[in-house]
Each structure stands twice: as structure tokens, then as C-alpha cells.
Design a protein around this motif. Structure first.
Motif, PDB file in Angstrom:
ATOM      1  N   UNK A  17       0.757  -1.380  -0.013  1.00 45.19           N
ATOM      2  CA  UNK A  17      -0.081  -0.046  -0.182  1.00 45.19           C
ATOM      3  C   UNK A  17       1.021   1.410   0.024  1.00 45.19           C
ATOM      4  N   UNK A  18       0.766   2.013  -0.877  1.00 50.13           N
ATOM      5  CA  UNK A  18       1.536   3.127  -1.132  1.00 50.13           C
ATOM      6  C   UNK A  18       0.700   4.418  -0.757  1.00 50.13           C
ATOM      7  N   UNK A  19       1.379   5.530  -0.052  1.00 54.47           N
ATOM      8  CA  UNK A  19       0.829   6.469   0.278  1.00 54.47           C
ATOM      9  C   UNK A  19       0.227   6.520   1.784  1.00 54.47           C
ATOM     10  N   UNK A  20      -0.385   7.590   2.376  1.00 54.02           N
ATOM     11  CA  UNK A  20      -0.783   7.670   3.739  1.00 54.02           C
ATOM     12  C   UNK A  20      -2.244   6.811   3.844  1.00 54.02           C
ATOM     13  N   UNK A  25     -11.154   7.784   4.396  1.00 50.61           N
ATOM     14  CA  UNK A  25     -11.360   7.113   3.108  1.00 50.61           C
ATOM     15  C   UNK A  25     -10.991   5.656   3.047  1.00 50.61           C
ATOM     16  N   UNK A  26      -9.967   5.049   4.019  1.00 51.60           N
ATOM     17  CA  UNK A  26      -9.604   3.804   3.736  1.00 51.60           C
ATOM     18  C   UNK A  26     -10.004   2.759   4.924  1.00 51.60           C
ATOM     19  N   UNK A  27      -9.983   3.235   6.243  1.00 56.60           N
ATOM     20  CA  UNK A  27     -10.377   2.312   7.396  1.00 56.60           C
ATOM     21  C   UNK A  27     -11.834   2.186   7.498  1.00 56.60           C
ATOM     22  N   UNK A  28     -12.644   3.347   7.411  1.00 59.29           N
ATOM     23  CA  UNK A  28     -13.921   3.542   8.011  1.00 59.29           C
ATOM     24  C   UNK A  28     -14.848   2.527   7.130  1.00 59.29           C
ATOM     25  N   UNK A  29     -14.640   2.470   5.560  1.00 57.35           N
ATOM     26  CA  UNK A  29     -15.322   1.445   4.834  1.00 57.35           C
ATOM     27  C   UNK A  29     -15.190   0.120   5.269  1.00 57.35           C
ATOM     28  N   UNK A  30     -14.007  -0.270   5.681  1.00 51.23           N
ATOM     29  CA  UNK A  30     -13.680  -1.597   6.216  1.00 51.23           C
ATOM     30  C   UNK A  30     -14.628  -1.853   7.274  1.00 51.23           C
TER      31      UNK A  30
END
Length: 102
Positions: A17-20, A25-30
Motif C-alpha cells: 500500500x502506497x501513500x498515507x 477514506x480507507x479504514x472506515x469503509x472496512x
């Protein structure tokens, strides 16, 4: 300027995984797809809510531990199933990145 897509559905399990990694954007949907059914008011794990950034950030060490346990192991989350390795990698990277909100 290029646009980079890095949703967990689009990253293979072995792709770094690249970028911050960010909560919104990334954790909440999971979390919303895999955890909130139990870890919210009225759910079977409502004593351990994961309904907002502060609650998830406070439990990140526990979350990373539990999602990495083998399927069937005591305390494995989500119970009876597994997140994909790419989803797990998002949590690990988010923790390493400092658990950024936005």
C-alpha cells in the motif's frame, strides 16, 4: 497529474500500500462493511463500539491483533470469517502511519 486508486478491492493481497492510509477514506469503509454490525449499539459486541474515529484509534492495537489471528482462533475478528490480506494491510499501515483521521 495522475490519479491513484487504492481502495482495498483494487489492491491485490501482495501489493504494498502506497501513500498515507486515512481513517475516513480507507479504514472506515472496512469497519462499516465488516465490523459495525456487531460493534455498534444493540449489536452483540456493543460493549466494544467501533462507531467513530476515536473509538477505532483507541483500539487499533487490539484490532490489528484480532484480525491477524487464524480463522477459528479464540478472539478472531470478524468471527467465522476473515478480512482479506489487503484489508488487514490497510489497518497495519494506518497504525504505522499514525492513525490519521482525514
Amino acid at each position: 497529474m495522475a490519479c491513484e486508486s487504492r481502495t482495498y478491492e483494487e489492491i491485490s493481497d501482495n501489493t504494498p500500500i502506497t501513500g498515507i492510509v486515512k481513517y475516513e477514506t480507507d479504514i472506515k469503509p472496512i469497519i462499516e462493511t465488516n465490523c459495525i454490525g456487531c460493534h455498534s449499539p444493540g449489536g452483540p459486541a456493543s460493549a466494544y463500539p467501533l462507531t467513530n474515529y476515536n473509538l477505532v484509534k483507541a483500539e487499533i492495537d487490539n484490532i490489528v491483533d484480532r484480525i491477524q489471528r487464524p480463522v477459528g482462533a479464540v478472539g478472531r475478528m470478524p468471527p467465522g470469517t476473515s478480512l482479506s490480506q489487503s484489508q488487514i494491510n490497510f489497518f497495519i499501515k494506518w497504525k504505522a502511519d499514525g492513525s490519521i483521521e482525514n
